[in-house]
Design a protein around this motif. Structure first.
Motif, PDB file in Angstrom:
ATOM      1  N   GLY A  90      40.981  63.416  32.545  1.00 37.77           N
ATOM      2  CA  GLY A  90      41.339  63.464  31.126  1.00 37.77           C
ATOM      3  C   GLY A  90      40.244  62.890  30.237  1.00 37.77           C
ATOM      4  O   GLY A  90      39.866  63.498  29.228  1.00 37.77           O
ATOM      5  N   TRP A 112      43.358  67.888  28.891  1.00 40.31           N
ATOM      6  CA  TRP A 112      43.217  66.436  28.893  1.00 40.31           C
ATOM      7  C   TRP A 112      44.541  65.756  28.583  1.00 40.31           C
ATOM      8  O   TRP A 112      44.832  64.685  29.118  1.00 40.31           O
ATOM      9  CB  TRP A 112      42.137  65.996  27.890  1.00 40.31           C
ATOM     10  CG  TRP A 112      42.488  66.243  26.460  1.00 40.31           C
ATOM     11  CD1 TRP A 112      42.236  67.370  25.735  1.00 40.31           C
ATOM     12  CD2 TRP A 112      43.186  65.354  25.594  1.00 40.31           C
ATOM     13  NE1 TRP A 112      42.731  67.232  24.471  1.00 40.31           N
ATOM     14  CE2 TRP A 112      43.320  66.008  24.342  1.00 40.31           C
ATOM     15  CE3 TRP A 112      43.713  64.079  25.732  1.00 40.31           C
ATOM     16  CZ2 TRP A 112      43.957  65.415  23.259  1.00 40.31           C
ATOM     17  CZ3 TRP A 112      44.348  63.494  24.647  1.00 40.31           C
ATOM     18  CH2 TRP A 112      44.459  64.161  23.426  1.00 40.31           C
ATOM     19  N   TYR A 115      46.594  65.755  31.764  1.00 44.03           N
ATOM     20  CA  TYR A 115      46.023  64.816  32.728  1.00 44.03           C
ATOM     21  C   TYR A 115      46.318  63.367  32.345  1.00 44.03           C
ATOM     22  O   TYR A 115      46.672  62.556  33.205  1.00 44.03           O
ATOM     23  CB  TYR A 115      44.508  65.016  32.851  1.00 44.03           C
ATOM     24  CG  TYR A 115      44.095  66.371  33.358  1.00 44.03           C
ATOM     25  CD1 TYR A 115      44.925  67.139  34.161  1.00 44.03           C
ATOM     26  CD2 TYR A 115      42.857  66.899  33.038  1.00 44.03           C
ATOM     27  CE1 TYR A 115      44.540  68.388  34.620  1.00 44.03           C
ATOM     28  CE2 TYR A 115      42.454  68.137  33.503  1.00 44.03           C
ATOM     29  CZ  TYR A 115      43.296  68.876  34.297  1.00 44.03           C
ATOM     30  OH  TYR A 115      42.898  70.090  34.752  1.00 44.03           O
ATOM     31  N   MET A 116      46.191  63.047  31.071  1.00 41.56           N
ATOM     32  CA  MET A 116      46.448  61.672  30.636  1.00 41.56           C
ATOM     33  C   MET A 116      47.936  61.321  30.762  1.00 41.56           C
ATOM     34  O   MET A 116      48.280  60.207  31.165  1.00 41.56           O
ATOM     35  CB  MET A 116      45.965  61.459  29.205  1.00 41.56           C
ATOM     36  CG  MET A 116      44.456  61.607  29.040  1.00 41.56           C
ATOM     37  SD  MET A 116      43.493  60.561  30.133  1.00 41.56           S
ATOM     38  CE  MET A 116      43.566  59.026  29.259  1.00 41.56           C
TER      39      MET A 116
END
Length: 130
Positions: A90, A112, A115-116
């Motif tokens: 991310g 991102w 992912y975060m």
């Protein structure tokens, strides 16, 4: 059942579906049809499939942790590793988006966010599982 692992698992599943469906159609197919070097194409396709394996296996591990199929002792190290990988992915994608010349980099490079969120919910799952 750990709520945070469950949320992370659902987001992982969304990331997998997005990767396999949109990633293949919007990135792999056009890249394979482009006129650049065959070695570069092969390397990029190999990277795509490597990411596919990571996304798939990490999704399975987080699902297993959500349903408590894996003991918390064994799951701790696995989930910590997975959360760190997603966090790094991310952060790296945010950096690349900021440095790119794309008109709306955070809209076209939206992974991102997934992912975060996976990293955060996985870490929260670790925190609440003990």
């Amino acid at each position: 059942m750990n709520l945070f692992y469950s949320i992370a698992a659902v987001i992982c599943l969304c990331a997998c579906v997005s990767h396999f469906y949109f990633g293949y159609r919007r990135q792999v197919v056009p890249m394979l049809e482009s006129p650049f070097d065959l070695d570069a194409k092969t390397s990029l396709v190999t990277t795509y499939h490597g990411v596919s394996v990571f996304l798939s296996l990490s999704t399975l591990v987080i699902i297993a942790c959500a349903f408590e199929v894996i003991s918390s002792m064994h799951g701790f190290g696995l989930v910590l590793f997975i959360a760190m990988n997603y966090g790094i992915l991310g952060i790296w994608q945010i950096y690349i988006a900021k440095m790119s010349d794309l008109e709306k980099p955070f809209k076209s490079q939206f992974q991102w966010m997934l992912y975060m969120l996976i990293a955060v919910f996985s870490l929260l799952g670790l925190y609440t599982s003990h």
